[in-house]
Design an enzyme around this catalytic site. Structure first.
Site, short mmCIF file in Angstrom:
data_model
loop_
_atom_site.label_atom_id
_atom_site.label_comp_id
_atom_site.label_asym_id
_atom_site.label_seq_id
_atom_site.Cartn_x
_atom_site.Cartn_y
_atom_site.Cartn_z
N GLU A 29 0.92 -1.32 0.08
CA GLU A 29 -0.17 0.01 0.11
C GLU A 29 1.06 1.26 -0.04
O GLU A 29 0.65 2.20 -0.56
CB GLU A 29 -1.06 0.08 1.15
N GLU B 47 -4.12 -9.15 3.50
CA GLU B 47 -4.91 -8.93 4.71
C GLU B 47 -6.32 -9.92 5.06
O GLU B 47 -6.68 -10.18 6.14
CB GLU B 47 -5.10 -7.57 4.66
N1 CAA Z 1 4.10 -7.71 11.89
C1 CAA Z 1 5.00 -8.23 12.68
N2 CAA Z 1 5.60 -9.26 12.80
C2 CAA Z 1 5.73 -10.01 11.76
C3 CAA Z 1 5.04 -9.54 10.58
C4 CAA Z 1 4.17 -8.43 10.58
N3 CAA Z 1 3.45 -8.02 9.41
N4 CAA Z 1 5.45 -10.34 9.33
C5 CAA Z 1 6.43 -11.26 9.83
N5 CAA Z 1 6.57 -10.90 11.24
C6 CAA Z 1 7.21 -11.63 12.07
C7 CAA Z 1 6.95 -12.98 12.14
O1 CAA Z 1 5.90 -13.15 13.39
C8 CAA Z 1 8.41 -13.84 12.58
O2 CAA Z 1 8.57 -13.26 13.81
P1 CAA Z 1 9.50 -14.46 14.88
O3 CAA Z 1 10.61 -14.78 14.37
O4 CAA Z 1 9.40 -13.84 16.37
O5 CAA Z 1 8.63 -15.71 14.76
C9 CAA Z 1 9.34 -13.07 11.68
O6 CAA Z 1 8.74 -11.67 11.47
C10 CAA Z 1 9.79 -13.68 10.59
O7 CAA Z 1 8.46 -14.13 9.82
P2 CAA Z 1 8.54 -15.47 9.28
O8 CAA Z 1 8.96 -16.69 10.03
O9 CAA Z 1 7.15 -15.64 8.58
O10 CAA Z 1 9.63 -15.29 8.04
P3 CAA Z 1 9.40 -16.05 6.39
O11 CAA Z 1 10.45 -15.31 5.85
O12 CAA Z 1 8.92 -17.38 6.32
O13 CAA Z 1 8.18 -15.02 5.90
C11 CAA Z 1 6.79 -12.94 5.27
C12 CAA Z 1 7.98 -13.65 5.66
C13 CAA Z 1 6.38 -13.52 4.06
C14 CAA Z 1 6.77 -11.49 5.42
C15 CAA Z 1 5.63 -13.65 6.40
O14 CAA Z 1 6.13 -13.24 7.72
C16 CAA Z 1 4.53 -12.99 6.19
O15 CAA Z 1 3.64 -13.63 5.31
N6 CAA Z 1 3.73 -12.15 6.81
C17 CAA Z 1 2.76 -11.07 7.16
C18 CAA Z 1 2.64 -10.56 5.92
C19 CAA Z 1 1.20 -9.98 6.04
O16 CAA Z 1 0.22 -10.36 6.50
N7 CAA Z 1 1.19 -8.40 5.85
C20 CAA Z 1 -0.05 -7.86 6.06
C21 CAA Z 1 -0.08 -7.28 7.31
S1 CAA Z 1 -1.70 -6.43 7.71
C22 CAA Z 1 -1.52 -4.76 6.94
O17 CAA Z 1 -0.66 -4.51 6.60
C23 CAA Z 1 -2.81 -4.26 7.17
C24 CAA Z 1 -3.10 -3.01 6.63
O18 CAA Z 1 -3.50 -2.94 5.54
C25 CAA Z 1 -2.74 -1.70 7.10
#
Ligand code: CAA
Length: 688
Positions: free
Chosen positions: A105, A125
């Protein structure tokens, strides 16, 4: 706290870099830093372009999920995005890794987007029970059109770079580090090779047909979920002027944010990662490449398929050439289907086939690093297999049993190397189901546990640590929950009423449909096994036994609780058996409303979950939740049984169990910890 956003000026380029490991989530500090640096860069008269990039493994991977549910702190991400879009100086975003959610975004609010090779973009999301609430539902349609925006927002999928370019999401690809690409992007912009424009000023072609089609699909396929319809409503507003659309998006986002589904889905997101954090995970796992699988049935061939798909080599053992041939065909069929579903490339399919051998001779396991036994559930048969393994396997090989409920301590002591023995409980179909219960016996060495978790990671499964007891975590809780269902059955509910109520709650399948699918003889066998240890005063429901005695073993025989002709319908013979059992127990059938069915079913699940925790069989409540969500079709949006208890309140659950105990004090007993929680107002979440 140090500022995660910094500003550097190189010639006439303002480089804004984000550094917030591990995934550059848009935390409050990042948002505040972005607003401040954008303001500072805009005030610089010698700067003609601003380029945003991130350090580390990825551009912003989304809003900081840990902040959801806490009081909001200014500036919010939508405001940050608006500031970027409103910037008088052109802004280019340089993307790498996984710009997801709020990260994409931010990028869409910039005036152009450049990406490094390998970048994957997405708006996931919806998987967290919310919608892209920082302008994503308004800017994505402006860049890619309503149908593609709907696809991205409703599936949450990661869009590969070439597709992102053809959709119009990314303008240019550059090599190098993110900083090098940022400087390169500024140079190309000055040469007019990258054009900048404000996304909010683009118009959207209305597409009511696409919106209606999306609504129909959601109503059919995701009737329980709250946020997908809200996503569609928000995208529908993208035809309005941007500020109006953004206001509508904000209202819909807040509705999602306040829905209990958001809390459940975010709990599930962290749960998937938290369960891997077990004490033994600190130790280096033993190396593994060659896996032995003993047994070529449904389970053995599923396990072999999962290992082959992960690039491991597999030798499968069975006692007859026919059985091996069936196993070989099942594995080949599974791999073919994986290719057809796009889960395995044809190249990897070829490698998988060449890494697969079969043998009638256990001696061929002599160089296996991990052996997984998947023969039938009989203690003597398992012990005989493990005695042979003890003779033929190399020192240090991990010896695993796929038993669903047998005592792994007893299996372990049949070898001279109990420390190498562990339970690896796969769920059928093993190459598809994500759960792996890693069952740690008394003598299991910590690095063997760590190896179990490493294997799960290689197989892309969610591993949960469990202790030894009848049924471990999952099947033990299931057995208690099924008893609660059977009591309702005997007291007046029909299998169809129970299944319908449980499915309306969100389970993939109700208990009687699951029983029919698995084969009624399986649960019959475990009831026979448990007969000797069943508390004498416990109510026993013999309906399942009677149905089996009539040769009706579920789906595989065409008859069980349901009949499986052309259409699935309640089986009148099973209903007659239920009536007869009620009559012989002198029970007058009473009515159960759907709410009561769910309340009793869930109370039994929470009750046994709490006991599993009291007994130390599960490490934390979140482990129980993960088992149910990833292995037993528990609705992800409800976060698992212990999260459900927190949502309802321990006091409510205790009051329900106490009320049920008035009619059956043997089965319904409040676990001590739960009663204490009800008194103190404590939650299971506090123990995760
Ligand atoms: N916020 C906070 N922590 C997050 C995060 C986020 N968005 N994304 C990942 N993390 C944290 C994980 O909990 C993990 O923490 P720990 O090591 O303490 O367990 C660490 O980051 C690493 O994450 P992964 O183990 O998942 O690492 P990966 O390399 O396998 O994957 C990733 C990376 C693809 C980014 C995956 O973490 C992921 O899909 N994250 C979520 C992405 C997401 O859903 N984003 C949208 C958020 S909501 C939003 O943005 C709302 C809006 O419109 C305003």
């Amino acid at each position: 706290m140090s500022n995660p956003v910094s500003l550097e000026v190189v010639d006439r380029t303002a480089l804004v870099s984000i550094d917030n490991p591990p995934v550059n989530a848009a935390s409050h500090a990042v948002r505040a830093g972005l607003v401040n640096t954008m303001q500072a860069a805009n005030a610089m008269t010698d700067v003609d372009v601003i380029v945003l990039y991130a350090k580390g493994r990825t551009f912003i991977a989304g809003a900081d999920i840990k902040e959801f549910g806490k009081p909001p702190m200014d500036p919010w991400l939508p405001e940050v995005c608006n500031r970027i879009e409103d910037s008088a100086t052109p802004v280019i975003a340089v993307l790498h890794g996984t710009p997801l959610g709020g990260g994409l975004e931010v990028a869409m609010a910039a005036h152009a987007r450049v990406a490094l090779p390998g970048t994957k973009l997405g708006l996931p999301e919806v998987n967290l029970g919310i919608l892209p609430g920082a302008g994503g539902t308004q800017r994505a349609p402006r860049l890619v059109g309503i149908p593609s925006a709907l696809d991205m927002i409703l599936t949450g999928r990661h869009v590969p770079l070439d597709e992102a370019i053809s959709l119009g999401l990314v303008d240019h690809v550059l090599d190098g580090t993110p900083r090098e690409a940022a400087l390169g992007a500024a140079a190309l912009w000055r040469e007019s090779k990258i054009a900048t424009r404000k996304t909010g000023e683009l118009t959207v072609a209305p597409d009511d047909a696409a919106l209606n089609a999306a609504r129909e699909t959601i109503a059919k396929t995701q009737p329980h979920l709250f946020s997908p319809m809200k996503c569609v409503d928000a995208v529908a507003a993208s035809v309005l002027p941007i500020r109006e659309g953004l206001r509508k998006e904000r209202d819909l986002f807040n509705e999602c944010l306040n829905s209990p589904q958001r809390a459940g889905l975010i709990h599930a997101f962290f749960m998937e990662r938290a369960v891997a954090k077990v004490p033994e995970a600190k130790l280096a796992p033993r190396a593994f490449q060659k896996i032995g699988v003993i047994g070529s049935g449904l389970m053995g061939s599923g396990i072999a398929t999962a290992c082959l798909m992960a690039g491991l080599s597999v030798v499968m053992i069975d006692t007859s050439p026919d059985a091996l041939e069936r196993g070989r065909a099942a594995v080949a069929g599974n791999l073919d289907k994986a290719v057809a579903r796009g889960k395995l490339s044809p190249d990897k399919r070829a490698t998988a086939s060449s890494g697969f051998t079969t043998s009638l001779d256990m001696a061929h396991l002599s160089d296996a690093d991990i052996v997984i036994e998947a023969v039938f559930e009989e203690m003597d048969a398992k012990k005989a297999v493990f005695r042979t393994l003890d003779d033929v396997c190399k020192p240090g090989a991990v010896l695993a049993t796929n038993t669903s409920y047998l005592d792994i301590n007893e299996i372990a002591i049949s070898t001279r190397r109990s420390e190498d023995v562990i339970g690896l409980h796969f769920f059928s179909p093993a190459h598809i189901m994500r759960l792996l219960e890693v069952v740690v016996a008394d003598a299991t060495a910590p690095e063997v546990v760590s190896t179990g978790f490493a294997l799960a990671k290689a197989l892309r499964k969610v591993a949960v640590r469990a202790g030894v007891c009848d049924g471990f975590i999952g099947n033990r809780i299931l057995a208690t929950t099924r008893k609660a269902a059977d009591y309702m059955l005997l007291d007046g509910a029909s299998p169809f009423e129970i299944d319908t109520a449980i499915e309306a709650f969100g389970f993939a399948m109700g208990p009687y449909r699951v029983l029919d699918m698995a084969g009624l003889d399986i649960s019959w066998a475990s009831r026979k096994r448990q007969a000797a240890t069943r508390p004498a005063k416990e109510r026993y429901v013999a309906i399942g036994d009677r149905i089996c005695e009539h040769g009706m073993l579920g789906r595989k025989t065409g008859l069980g609780y349901y009949s499986y002709d052309e259409e699935i319908a309640p089986n009148p013979d099973a209903l007659a058996i239920i009536d007869a059992e009620r009559a012989s127990a002198g029970i007058k059938a009473r009515t159960f409303k759907a709410d009561e069915i769910v309340a009793r079913y869930m109370a039994a699940m929470v009750m046994e979950g709490a006991r599993v925790l009291e007994d130390g069989i599960a490490l934390r409540p979140i482990d129980v939740d993960a088992i149910l969500v990833f292995g037993y079709g528990f609705p992800r949006f409800r976060g698992g049984p212990m999260h459900y208890c927190d949502t309802e309140g321990a006091a409510t659950l205790v009051a329900r169990i106490d009320a049920y105990a008035k009619e059956d004090p043997v089965f319904w007993r409040v676990p001590d910890t739960l009663r204490k929680m009800a008194k103190t107002g404590a939650t299971f979440a506090a123990r995760n």
